[in-house]
Write an enzyme that holds these catalytic residues in place. Structure first.
Site, PDB file in Angstrom:
ATOM      1  CG  ASP A  56      -6.369  -2.629   3.013  1.00 45.90           C
ATOM      2  OD1 ASP A  56      -5.227  -2.441   3.462  1.00 45.90           O
ATOM      3  OD2 ASP A  56      -7.027  -1.753   2.407  1.00 45.90           O
ATOM      4  CG  MET A  90     -11.296   3.538   2.132  1.00 45.45           C
ATOM      5  SD  MET A  90      -9.763   3.489   3.065  1.00 45.45           S
ATOM      6  CE  MET A  90      -8.600   3.564   1.713  1.00 45.45           C
ATOM      7  CG  HIS A 106      -4.030  -1.436  -1.599  1.00 42.89           C
ATOM      8  ND1 HIS A 106      -5.170  -2.185  -1.832  1.00 42.89           N
ATOM      9  CD2 HIS A 106      -4.364  -0.548  -0.620  1.00 42.89           C
ATOM     10  CE1 HIS A 106      -6.142  -1.769  -1.029  1.00 42.89           C
ATOM     11  NE2 HIS A 106      -5.686  -0.774  -0.284  1.00 42.89           N
ATOM     12  CG  HIS A 136      -9.287   0.428  -0.531  1.00 45.55           C
ATOM     13  ND1 HIS A 136      -8.712   0.227   0.704  1.00 45.55           N
ATOM     14  CD2 HIS A 136     -10.634   0.410  -0.317  1.00 45.55           C
ATOM     15  CE1 HIS A 136      -9.657   0.091   1.627  1.00 45.55           C
ATOM     16  NE2 HIS A 136     -10.826   0.214   1.033  1.00 45.55           N
ATOM     17  CB  SER A 182      -0.900   0.013   1.241  1.00 44.17           C
ATOM     18  OG  SER A 182      -1.460   1.310   1.385  1.00 44.17           O
TER      19      SER A 182
HETATM   20  C1  DX5 Z   1      -6.459   1.757   5.569  1.00 42.78           C
HETATM   21  C2  DX5 Z   1      -5.965   1.432   4.184  1.00 42.78           C
HETATM   22  C3  DX5 Z   1      -4.898   0.400   4.135  1.00 42.78           C
HETATM   23  C4  DX5 Z   1      -3.618   0.813   4.797  1.00 42.78           C
HETATM   24  C5  DX5 Z   1      -2.809  -0.400   5.111  1.00 42.78           C
HETATM   25  O1  DX5 Z   1      -7.527   2.623   5.490  1.00 42.78           O
HETATM   26  O2  DX5 Z   1      -7.048   0.954   3.402  1.00 42.78           O
HETATM   27  O3  DX5 Z   1      -4.650   0.005   2.794  1.00 42.78           O
HETATM   28  O4  DX5 Z   1      -2.853   1.668   4.014  1.00 42.78           O
HETATM   29  O5  DX5 Z   1      -1.698   0.002   5.815  1.00 42.78           O
HETATM   30  P1  DX5 Z   1      -1.087  -0.846   7.006  1.00 42.78           P
HETATM   31  O6  DX5 Z   1      -0.541  -2.110   6.415  1.00 42.78           O
HETATM   32  O7  DX5 Z   1      -0.038   0.051   7.567  1.00 42.78           O
HETATM   33  O8  DX5 Z   1      -2.196  -1.142   7.970  1.00 42.78           O
HETATM   34 ZN    ZN Z   2      -6.582   0.008   1.444  1.00 40.29          ZN
END
Ligand code: DX5
Ligand code: ZN
Length: 211
Positions: free
Chosen positions: A170, A67, A32, A65, A9
């Site tokens: 995730d 959000m 990601h 992704h 990510s």
């Molecule tokens: C959270 C994101 C994740 C995040 C994961 O809202 O969707 O993709 O970046 O990061 P880590 O691995 O640090 O939890």
């Molecule tokens: Zn994510």
């Protein structure tokens, strides 16, 4: 044991040296990209222009992704930016059947994301038209949070309900979690801080555990 694809990510990367950070993870399976609108989640990250820049810097498939509250309205922008996959939240607004269909008609893979408090039954009707499901193992909005262990059971229930549909996880993923995740039925693991905080990424740790 099933193999797990690794999706770094970029939220956790050092954007001051984005090209070098992307080079550091070129052995991964896909990238990601976390898009946050400051409304669906209490944080703002980046939008289509950032995705476009990453598209220029990497040949890996880009999994975006979303959000964001209104995913349907932004499909076209991320298609034009060069995304290969688009996932959005079942908790977001809109007619999800319509949103998934539009993503797939544009030639992208469509995924739906479930926040930790959302039950597996919420996506039952969508399973036939989905390309993957993204199970959030932290509350969405921030990197660097701890993996929620209760989600393992949810993943098992989803695996039982979803047939062969690829399941991604995730949030808070570390190499030590890969084996239990594979056993629960996970196909793709997204990892931000656990990858980028390493000075030298030890790819064996991200591969060997699930052999
Ligand atoms: C959270 C994101 C994740 C995040 C994961 O809202 O969707 O993709 O970046 O990061 P880590 O691995 O640090 O939890
Ligand atoms: Zn994510």
């Amino acid at each position: 044991m099933r193999d797990i694809k690794i999706a770094p990510s970029l939220l956790a990367a050092d954007w001051g040296q984005l090209a070098a950070e992307i080079k550091r993870v070129e052995q991964a399976d896909l990238l990601h990209l976390d898009v946050m609108d400051g409304h669906f989640v209490p944080n703002i990250s980046f939008g289509p222009n950032f995705v476009k820049t990453v598209r220029r810097l990497s040949k890996l498939p880009l999994s975006v992704h979303l959000m964001i509250t209104k995913p349907y309205d932004f499909i076209q922008a991320f298609v034009e930016a060069g995304a290969d996959e688009l996932s959005f939240h079942v908790e977001a607004e809109g007619d999800h059947w319509r949103t998934i269909s539009a993503i797939r008609e544009a030639g992208l893979k469509a995924g739906i994301a479930l926040s930790p408090a959302t039950g597996v039954e919420s996506i039952a009707e969508l399973i036939p038209i989905l390309d993957f499901v993204l199970v959030m193992t932290v509350s969405p909005g921030f990197g660097g949070q701890a993996f929620i262990p209760e989600m393992l059971d949810k993943i098992k229930r989803l695996r039982a309900a979803a047939g062969d549909l690829p399941i991604a996880v995730d949030g808070g993923v570390t190499p030590e979690l890969l084996r239990p995740l594979a056993e629960a039925g996970v196909d793709i693991a997204v990892a931000g801080s656990a990858i980028f905080q390493e000075e030298e990424i030890d790819w064996q740790r991200w591969r060997l555990n699930c052999e």
